[in-house]
Design a protein around this motif. Structure first.
Motif, PDB file in Angstrom:
ATOM      1  N   HIS A  36     -90.346  51.524  43.399  1.00 59.86           N
ATOM      2  CA  HIS A  36     -91.449  50.751  43.950  1.00 59.86           C
ATOM      3  C   HIS A  36     -92.721  51.608  44.012  1.00 59.86           C
ATOM      4  O   HIS A  36     -92.650  52.847  44.036  1.00 59.86           O
ATOM      5  CB  HIS A  36     -91.121  50.251  45.356  1.00 59.86           C
ATOM      6  N   TYR A  37     -93.861  50.907  44.080  1.00 53.33           N
ATOM      7  CA  TYR A  37     -95.155  51.571  44.165  1.00 53.33           C
ATOM      8  C   TYR A  37     -95.921  51.048  45.382  1.00 53.33           C
ATOM      9  O   TYR A  37     -95.726  49.918  45.835  1.00 53.33           O
ATOM     10  CB  TYR A  37     -95.954  51.361  42.885  1.00 53.33           C
ATOM     11  N   SER A  38     -96.807  51.879  45.883  1.00 56.72           N
ATOM     12  CA  SER A  38     -97.491  51.633  47.151  1.00 56.72           C
ATOM     13  C   SER A  38     -98.147  50.257  47.223  1.00 56.72           C
ATOM     14  O   SER A  38     -97.880  49.477  48.155  1.00 56.72           O
ATOM     15  CB  SER A  38     -98.547  52.723  47.377  1.00 56.72           C
ATOM     16  N   ALA A  39     -99.013  49.957  46.275  1.00 53.38           N
ATOM     17  CA  ALA A  39     -99.775  48.710  46.342  1.00 53.38           C
ATOM     18  C   ALA A  39     -98.868  47.491  46.277  1.00 53.38           C
ATOM     19  O   ALA A  39     -99.118  46.477  46.948  1.00 53.38           O
ATOM     20  CB  ALA A  39    -100.806  48.673  45.207  1.00 53.38           C
ATOM     21  N   ASP A  40     -97.814  47.575  45.466  1.00 53.08           N
ATOM     22  CA  ASP A  40     -96.898  46.435  45.337  1.00 53.08           C
ATOM     23  C   ASP A  40     -96.151  46.182  46.642  1.00 53.08           C
ATOM     24  O   ASP A  40     -95.972  45.029  47.062  1.00 53.08           O
ATOM     25  CB  ASP A  40     -95.904  46.700  44.199  1.00 53.08           C
ATOM     26  N   ILE A  41     -95.721  47.260  47.310  1.00 53.86           N
ATOM     27  CA  ILE A  41     -95.021  47.102  48.584  1.00 53.86           C
ATOM     28  C   ILE A  41     -95.958  46.480  49.621  1.00 53.86           C
ATOM     29  O   ILE A  41     -95.611  45.518  50.309  1.00 53.86           O
ATOM     30  CB  ILE A  41     -94.485  48.451  49.096  1.00 53.86           C
ATOM     31  N   LYS A  42     -97.159  47.008  49.722  1.00 58.69           N
ATOM     32  CA  LYS A  42     -98.113  46.506  50.713  1.00 58.69           C
ATOM     33  C   LYS A  42     -98.480  45.051  50.461  1.00 58.69           C
ATOM     34  O   LYS A  42     -98.703  44.275  51.393  1.00 58.69           O
ATOM     35  CB  LYS A  42     -99.377  47.373  50.697  1.00 58.69           C
ATOM     36  N   ALA A  43     -98.558  44.677  49.194  1.00 57.12           N
ATOM     37  CA  ALA A  43     -98.960  43.314  48.862  1.00 57.12           C
ATOM     38  C   ALA A  43     -97.852  42.294  49.090  1.00 57.12           C
ATOM     39  O   ALA A  43     -98.128  41.126  49.382  1.00 57.12           O
ATOM     40  CB  ALA A  43     -99.433  43.253  47.402  1.00 57.12           C
ATOM     41  N   GLU A  47     -91.802  40.555  56.991  1.00 60.06           N
ATOM     42  CA  GLU A  47     -90.587  40.604  57.803  1.00 60.06           C
ATOM     43  C   GLU A  47     -89.534  39.635  57.275  1.00 60.06           C
ATOM     44  O   GLU A  47     -88.331  39.884  57.373  1.00 60.06           O
ATOM     45  CB  GLU A  47     -90.916  40.260  59.264  1.00 60.06           C
ATOM     46  N   GLU A  48     -90.013  38.542  56.674  1.00 61.07           N
ATOM     47  CA  GLU A  48     -89.088  37.525  56.170  1.00 61.07           C
ATOM     48  C   GLU A  48     -88.328  38.001  54.936  1.00 61.07           C
ATOM     49  O   GLU A  48     -87.190  37.580  54.696  1.00 61.07           O
ATOM     50  CB  GLU A  48     -89.842  36.230  55.847  1.00 61.07           C
ATOM     51  N   ASN A  49     -88.936  38.862  54.100  1.00 61.68           N
ATOM     52  CA  ASN A  49     -88.243  39.298  52.884  1.00 61.68           C
ATOM     53  C   ASN A  49     -87.832  40.768  52.952  1.00 61.68           C
ATOM     54  O   ASN A  49     -87.607  41.398  51.909  1.00 61.68           O
ATOM     55  CB  ASN A  49     -89.109  39.042  51.645  1.00 61.68           C
ATOM     56  N   LYS A  50     -87.718  41.331  54.158  1.00 59.80           N
ATOM     57  CA  LYS A  50     -87.450  42.761  54.279  1.00 59.80           C
ATOM     58  C   LYS A  50     -86.098  43.163  53.698  1.00 59.80           C
ATOM     59  O   LYS A  50     -85.895  44.330  53.347  1.00 59.80           O
ATOM     60  CB  LYS A  50     -87.549  43.202  55.735  1.00 59.80           C
ATOM     61  N   SER A  51     -85.177  42.211  53.563  1.00 58.53           N
ATOM     62  CA  SER A  51     -83.874  42.544  52.985  1.00 58.53           C
ATOM     63  C   SER A  51     -84.011  43.007  51.530  1.00 58.53           C
ATOM     64  O   SER A  51     -83.156  43.739  51.026  1.00 58.53           O
ATOM     65  CB  SER A  51     -82.928  41.339  53.066  1.00 58.53           C
ATOM     66  N   ALA A  52     -85.089  42.592  50.872  1.00 52.61           N
ATOM     67  CA  ALA A  52     -85.323  43.017  49.480  1.00 52.61           C
ATOM     68  C   ALA A  52     -85.855  44.442  49.411  1.00 52.61           C
ATOM     69  O   ALA A  52     -85.978  45.010  48.318  1.00 52.61           O
ATOM     70  CB  ALA A  52     -86.297  42.059  48.794  1.00 52.61           C
ATOM     71  N   TYR A  53     -86.171  45.016  50.569  1.00 48.13           N
ATOM     72  CA  TYR A  53     -86.765  46.359  50.598  1.00 48.13           C
ATOM     73  C   TYR A  53     -85.904  47.321  51.416  1.00 48.13           C
ATOM     74  O   TYR A  53     -86.409  48.252  52.031  1.00 48.13           O
ATOM     75  CB  TYR A  53     -88.177  46.293  51.186  1.00 48.13           C
ATOM     76  N   GLU A  54     -84.596  47.089  51.384  1.00 53.73           N
ATOM     77  CA  GLU A  54     -83.695  47.952  52.147  1.00 53.73           C
ATOM     78  C   GLU A  54     -83.317  49.218  51.395  1.00 53.73           C
ATOM     79  O   GLU A  54     -82.882  50.196  52.011  1.00 53.73           O
ATOM     80  CB  GLU A  54     -82.422  47.175  52.529  1.00 53.73           C
ATOM     81  N   GLN A  55     -83.470  49.200  50.076  1.00 55.91           N
ATOM     82  CA  GLN A  55     -83.185  50.391  49.266  1.00 55.91           C
ATOM     83  C   GLN A  55     -84.364  50.631  48.327  1.00 55.91           C
ATOM     84  O   GLN A  55     -84.447  50.056  47.250  1.00 55.91           O
ATOM     85  CB  GLN A  55     -81.884  50.217  48.482  1.00 55.91           C
ATOM     86  N   VAL A  56     -85.265  51.452  48.793  1.00 57.73           N
ATOM     87  CA  VAL A  56     -86.519  51.698  48.075  1.00 57.73           C
ATOM     88  C   VAL A  56     -86.630  53.180  47.753  1.00 57.73           C
ATOM     89  O   VAL A  56     -86.263  54.034  48.572  1.00 57.73           O
ATOM     90  CB  VAL A  56     -87.726  51.237  48.926  1.00 57.73           C
ATOM     91  N   CYS A  57     -87.139  53.473  46.566  1.00 55.01           N
ATOM     92  CA  CYS A  57     -87.375  54.869  46.165  1.00 55.01           C
ATOM     93  C   CYS A  57     -88.825  55.001  45.713  1.00 55.01           C
ATOM     94  O   CYS A  57     -89.262  54.295  44.792  1.00 55.01           O
ATOM     95  CB  CYS A  57     -86.422  55.261  45.044  1.00 55.01           C
ATOM     96  N   VAL A  58     -89.582  55.865  46.370  1.00 53.83           N
ATOM     97  CA  VAL A  58     -90.988  56.077  46.035  1.00 53.83           C
ATOM     98  C   VAL A  58     -91.230  57.565  45.784  1.00 53.83           C
ATOM     99  O   VAL A  58     -90.412  58.413  46.139  1.00 53.83           O
ATOM    100  CB  VAL A  58     -91.914  55.578  47.165  1.00 53.83           C
ATOM    101  N   ALA A  59     -92.367  57.853  45.177  1.00 54.28           N
ATOM    102  CA  ALA A  59     -92.753  59.254  44.954  1.00 54.28           C
ATOM    103  C   ALA A  59     -94.263  59.341  44.900  1.00 54.28           C
ATOM    104  O   ALA A  59     -94.935  58.388  44.496  1.00 54.28           O
ATOM    105  CB  ALA A  59     -92.139  59.793  43.665  1.00 54.28           C
ATOM    106  N   GLN A  77     -99.707  59.701  47.893  1.00 58.41           N
ATOM    107  CA  GLN A  77    -100.542  58.940  46.964  1.00 58.41           C
ATOM    108  C   GLN A  77     -99.813  58.840  45.632  1.00 58.41           C
ATOM    109  O   GLN A  77     -99.537  59.853  44.992  1.00 58.41           O
ATOM    110  CB  GLN A  77    -101.887  59.640  46.773  1.00 58.41           C
ATOM    111  N   ASP A  78     -99.485  57.599  45.238  1.00 54.17           N
ATOM    112  CA  ASP A  78     -98.891  57.408  43.919  1.00 54.17           C
ATOM    113  C   ASP A  78     -99.955  56.826  42.992  1.00 54.17           C
ATOM    114  O   ASP A  78    -101.155  56.830  43.324  1.00 54.17           O
ATOM    115  CB  ASP A  78     -97.626  56.533  43.998  1.00 54.17           C
ATOM    116  N   SER A  79     -99.556  56.325  41.837  1.00 52.56           N
ATOM    117  CA  SER A  79    -100.535  55.864  40.849  1.00 52.56           C
ATOM    118  C   SER A  79    -101.274  54.612  41.287  1.00 52.56           C
ATOM    119  O   SER A  79    -102.281  54.236  40.669  1.00 52.56           O
ATOM    120  CB  SER A  79     -99.846  55.614  39.508  1.00 52.56           C
ATOM    121  N   LYS A  80    -100.814  53.968  42.360  1.00 46.08           N
ATOM    122  CA  LYS A  80    -101.449  52.725  42.793  1.00 46.08           C
ATOM    123  C   LYS A  80    -102.087  52.806  44.173  1.00 46.08           C
ATOM    124  O   LYS A  80    -102.641  51.825  44.646  1.00 46.08           O
ATOM    125  CB  LYS A  80    -100.428  51.581  42.756  1.00 46.08           C
ATOM    126  N   GLY A  81    -101.998  53.949  44.835  1.00 44.47           N
ATOM    127  CA  GLY A  81    -102.642  54.064  46.128  1.00 44.47           C
ATOM    128  C   GLY A  81    -101.872  54.910  47.120  1.00 44.47           C
ATOM    129  O   GLY A  81    -100.992  55.693  46.755  1.00 44.47           O
TER     130      GLY A  81
END
Length: 506
Positions: A36-43, A47-59, A77-81
């Motif tokens: 996942h990337y910063s801007a995509d997660i923030k966008a 709380e309703e779809n948090k189950s889709a973000y239970e296993q996330v890997c960022v750098a 800071q990744d390539s998107k913010g």
């Protein structure tokens, strides 16, 4: 280059040694599985779809560290913010062994380091979407500290580093700490992709032509010279790709184009770099009137693609790329701005005008160069809104077809925007006898000492003798166009790595 280490650099090298001594690899080789990337997660996170973000890997690169003892808030800071990591000691080291926390998180990482994190996304008490980290991996240890900039509560920079010497020479750091810089170059790519799509949709064919050329043809410019050892011949870095693209029109292609990396051994200023990009295209069975119309269409398309409107802010001026554009001959433009009609003057008369207007000119300049100097000094900067300067004298345009109805002129235009040339276009000269005579006139200028006069390209003349259909061609300065479309004051701001003087050792 300065090899003296600052106190901070010494400290970071000491940290590096301690990490290695603790068997922690500061530059691991293995793939890091970012999901996942910063801007995509923030966008997209709620709380309703948090189950889709239970296993996330960022750098990303560490831009701030807030040490709360057993909890760290780290912004990467990744390539998107920017994105916040919530790093808790007992989650990272759940057992009794806390050495990784002490060696890496507490005492090993610095601003500028690149880390990876896995965990789940949540919203903090302050309302910030963050990653609750369950693992942290050091991916790259930074040995040089980043320049200090001020940031707001969200981590956004509000006092960018502005020193051009630093920014252009160390573009890699400029991109890290000045967030708008990356946006400029993303816009540049979007601009080029828009042009490419515009041409491809109309049936144009993208081609490649030589950068190393036996004759520096297609423009009036001083070339860079090199030597080919195997052939034992001088070669020139191309100053233009025009003559090669015209050879392809002779060969039967109807419409060819190339984004050409060109090189000219000339001065450097806010609109000139010795290495630059030009788009050139040539279309059979067209003339410069057609070329003006399609150029207007292209400029509109670019403005809309980048800004959603044909109005573009450049400094304090709003430039409107909506067609149609003003058209005025170069002689009328000079008369409009000076009150002097130079259309019937010979070389001596032009030199008198230059003297009258306090324009310094060299003794080796012919009529074409003198007219160009007069236009540049008195008129060019006056045309801020898009304007076609048309119908140049034949002496200024050795590759252009003579005007169909105006003796002594050629069918040529330059597109002026914000006081600078953006494009140069012709009804192309396809008469091989006339072309040979024009080249010979250029040779006379070269013999007078004009280092920018054109060479005679005998192979190109041979190609014309086989027959080139009526053709219109254009060259568009991509770097200057990017300056306009991204509101940048200098060509160095739209080149990732502009030419610089050698760095002094100290």
């Amino acid at each position: 280059m300065n090899t003296h280490l600052s106190e901070q650099e010494i400290i970071r090298r000491e940290k590096l040694a301690k990490l290695k001594a603790a068997s922690i690899e500061p530059y691991p080789a293995a793939l890091y599985p970012v999901t996942h990337y910063s801007a995509d997660i923030k966008a997209n996170f709620t709380e309703e779809n948090k189950s889709a973000y239970e296993q996330v890997c960022v750098a990303g690169r560490i831009m701030s560290i807030n040490d709360k003892g057993k909890v760290f808030f780290i912004k990467i800071q990744d390539s998107k913010g920017l994105f916040q990591l919530y790093v808790k000691r007992d989650d990272i080291c759940p057992g009794d062994d806390k050495s990784f926390w002490d060696n890496v998180i507490k005492h090993g990482i610095d601003l500028g380091d690149i880390i990876g994190a896995t965990g789940f996304v949540f919203i903090t008490k302050t309302g910030e979407i963050s990653l609750h980290a369950q693992t942290i991996t050091l991916l790259t240890k930074s040995l040089k500290p980043l320049p200090v900039v001020k940031r707001d509560d969200e981590g956004n920079v509000y006092d960018e580093v502005t020193d051009p010497e630093f920014r252009y020479r160390q573009r890699y750091v400029d991109l890290i700490i000045n967030p708008t810089v990356k946006e400029t170059f993303e816009q540049r790519t979007k601009l080029i992709n828009t042009i490419r799509a515009f041409l491809n949709e109309r049936g144009a064919l993208e081609v490649d032509t030589p950068v190393l050329q036996p004759i520096p043809g297609g423009a009036a410019a001083k070339p860079f010279i090199t030597h080919h050892n195997a052939l034992d011949i001088p070669l020139y870095l191309r100053i233009a790709n025009e003559l090669y693209l015209k050879r392809l029109i002779v060969g039967g292609f109807d419409w060819v184009y190339e984004f050409s990396r060109n090189f000219r051994n000339e001065g450097m200023d806010r609109t000139h770099n010795p290495e630059f990009t030009v788009l050139e295209w040539y279309t059979a069975f067209k003339d410069y009137f057609w070329m003006m119309e399609i150029t207007e269409q292209l400029m509109e398309k670019i403005a809309l693609a980048l800004h959603g409107t044909t109005e573009v802010q450049v400094g304090n001026t709003t430039i409107n790329f909506k067609a149609p554009y003003k058209r005025i001959s170069i002689f009328d433009a000079i008369q409009e701005n000076t009150g002097i009609d130079i259309s019937n003057l010979d070389e001596a008369g032009l030199r008198n005008v230059c003297k009258q207007l306090h324009i310094e000119v060299a003794d080796n300049m012919g009529k074409g160069k003198l007219i160009d100097e007069i236009f540049g000094a008195t008129s060019e900067h006056k045309y801020v809104q898009p304007t076609f300067i048309i119908d140049y004298p034949v002496e200024m345009s050795p590759l252009t077809k003579k005007h169909r109805s105006k003796a002594g002129l050629v069918e040529r235009f330059e597109l002026m925007v914000n006081g600078k040339e953006i494009a140069n276009a012709y009804s192309e000269l396809n008469d091989p006898i006339d072309q040979r005579e024009r080249f010979e006139e250029q040779l006379k200028l070269m013999q007078r000492g004009d280092e920018e006069a054109m060479y005679i390209d005998y192979d190109f003349l041979r190609a014309l003798e086989y027959g080139m259909p009526p053709t219109s061609g254009i060259g568009i300065g991509i770097d200057r166009l990017c300056m306009l479309m991204t509101n940048q004051p200098s060509i160095q701001d739209v080149l990732l790595f502009p030419q610089m003087r050698p760095e002094k050792n100290s």
